[in-house]
Design a protein around this motif. Structure first.
Motif, PDB file in Angstrom:
ATOM      1  N   ASP A 175       0.862  -1.180   0.000  1.00  0.00           N
ATOM      2  CA  ASP A 175       0.000   0.000   0.000  1.00  0.00           C
ATOM      3  C   ASP A 175       0.899   1.231   0.000  1.00  0.00           C
ATOM      4  O   ASP A 175       1.575   1.509   0.998  1.00  0.00           O
ATOM      5  CB  ASP A 175      -0.916   0.010   1.228  1.00  0.00           C
ATOM      6  N   PRO A 176       0.920   1.987  -1.105  1.00  0.00           N
ATOM      7  CA  PRO A 176       1.817   3.150  -1.182  1.00  0.00           C
ATOM      8  C   PRO A 176       1.439   4.271  -0.233  1.00  0.00           C
ATOM      9  O   PRO A 176       2.249   5.181   0.003  1.00  0.00           O
ATOM     10  CB  PRO A 176       1.685   3.596  -2.643  1.00  0.00           C
ATOM     11  N   ASN A 177       0.228   4.221   0.330  1.00  0.00           N
ATOM     12  CA  ASN A 177      -0.237   5.301   1.191  1.00  0.00           C
ATOM     13  C   ASN A 177      -0.039   5.027   2.679  1.00  0.00           C
ATOM     14  O   ASN A 177      -0.385   5.873   3.509  1.00  0.00           O
ATOM     15  CB  ASN A 177      -1.728   5.563   0.931  1.00  0.00           C
ATOM     16  N   VAL A 178       0.499   3.854   3.010  1.00  0.00           N
ATOM     17  CA  VAL A 178       0.652   3.478   4.421  1.00  0.00           C
ATOM     18  C   VAL A 178       2.121   3.201   4.711  1.00  0.00           C
ATOM     19  O   VAL A 178       2.746   2.380   4.032  1.00  0.00           O
ATOM     20  CB  VAL A 178      -0.196   2.233   4.755  1.00  0.00           C
ATOM     21  N   THR A 321      -7.799  12.877  -0.922  1.00  0.00           N
ATOM     22  CA  THR A 321      -7.251  11.841  -0.051  1.00  0.00           C
ATOM     23  C   THR A 321      -7.848  10.492  -0.413  1.00  0.00           C
ATOM     24  O   THR A 321      -9.071  10.349  -0.388  1.00  0.00           O
ATOM     25  CB  THR A 321      -7.568  12.144   1.427  1.00  0.00           C
ATOM     26  N   PRO A 322      -7.032   9.504  -0.757  1.00  0.00           N
ATOM     27  CA  PRO A 322      -7.576   8.173  -1.067  1.00  0.00           C
ATOM     28  C   PRO A 322      -8.344   7.625   0.129  1.00  0.00           C
ATOM     29  O   PRO A 322      -7.856   7.649   1.259  1.00  0.00           O
ATOM     30  CB  PRO A 322      -6.316   7.323  -1.345  1.00  0.00           C
TER      31      PRO A 322
END
Length: 324
Positions: A175-178, A321-322
């Motif tokens: 997960d690129p966002n975490v 924001t995703p």
């Protein structure tokens, strides 16, 4: 002054409490049964709020066809059926319910995984047909010591990871966002998507649907996966290219799949994934319990009422924001 709320949502379990919340905000309620762009566009003309489920399209045309609409309430987590950019441009607030079914979906993902790993649906069909033979489900393998990959590491995936602790599997996530530190708190190793596909015996999908994830599981992705891998999808159907999935299963490039969501819901009568011994399907029911329906009903109505009364909602959707 009375305000009109249009509701197009077949999950509503507690209309009385919804009505109380909305009527307290000075709202009159109208029910819309037709889930089409044209019907929504006509219904919101002159309306102040709209509450929809996942099957109701809220497009730019609907949002720009009215100058009264103030809020769209998505009765659920995903907002891929709502044009949130068009809403923002039109000054319309979008709210969702990001935490109402975390336990249900994570449990359902685990249920699909276990059904695949233990061959439960096939044994059930064989017994119904008069066969009592442990060998019909061969080969089965123990889960302990194997690797499970989580594609996406939002709220549901984190709950799922917590439920896996006693199964003695190694859990990785992409997960690129975490950040890795957050994953580490759950005993999960952060990896890239390609590495996850190559290493994982079990892959569970927990990403939202947007352009970057549409068709994420393609022919190329299945070619990178292990031949004995099990794919579970409880997120959104179009994340998986179903033609590529069928081809991978037919070619023995993938062992099994557990699917709660489909590219088209419901799928057509000639569904190539139905009735297979290597596929377990459920009808987009991962979100469901009587408790989650009640939570959903009240939460979305509460946020819509807040906006109508000029207050800040608890769960606004930020298009920048995703959502997870």
């Amino acid at each position: 002054m009375d305000q009109t709320v249009v509701i197009c949502d077949n999950k509503t379990v507690d209309p009385a409490s919804q009505s109380d919340l909305l009527e307290a905000a000075g709202a009159d309620i109208e029910i819309l049964d037709e889930k089409t762009e044209a019907a929504v566009t006509e219904a919101v003309d002159g309306a102040h709020a709209l509450i929809v489920d996942a099957a109701t399209p809220v497009t730019a045309a609907s949002l720009t066809g009215t100058d009264t609409l103030r809020v769209v309430g998505r009765a659920g987590i995903g907002v891929d059926n709502v044009d949130v950019d068009a809403a923002a441009a039109a000054g319309v607030t979008v709210v969702n319910v990001p935490d109402y079914c975390l336990d249900e979906v994570s449990t359902h993902a685990l249920s699909l995984l276990l059904a695949c790993v233990r061959g439960v649906p096939r044994y059930d069909r064989e017994i119904a047909a008069g066969t009592w033979d442990w060998k019909t489900g061969r080969p089965l393998h123990r889960m302990a010591g194997r690797t499970l990959g989580l594609v996406g590491f939002g709220r549901i995936a984190r709950r799922f990871a917590s439920k896996l602790r006693d199964f003695r599997v190694d859990v990785v996530a992409a997960d690129p966002n975490v950040p890795a530190t957050t994953m580490h708190d759950y005993g999960v190793e952060r990896v890239g998507f390609d590495d996850l596909l190559a290493r994982s015996h079990f892959v569970s999908v927990h990403v939202p649907l947007y352009e970057a994830t549409r068709g994420l599981f393609s022919t190329a992705a299945f070619e990178r996966m292990r031949e004995d891998a099990v794919l579970v999808n409880t997120s959104r159907g179009p994340v998986v290219d179903e033609d590529a999935l069928v081809a991978a299963l037919d070619a023995g490039e993938l062992a099994k799949a557990g699917l709660d969501v489909r590219a088209t819901e419901p799928p057509g009568p000639e569904d190539p994934l139905a009735g297979r011994d290597d596929v377990v399907c459920t009808p987009h029911v991962g979100w469901y319990s009587e408790e989650s329906r009640a939570d959903l009903s009240r939460s979305v109505a509460s946020d819509v009422a807040a906006v109508l009364q000029g207050d800040d909602p608890a769960n606004p959707v930020d298009p920048e924001t995703p959502w997870v």
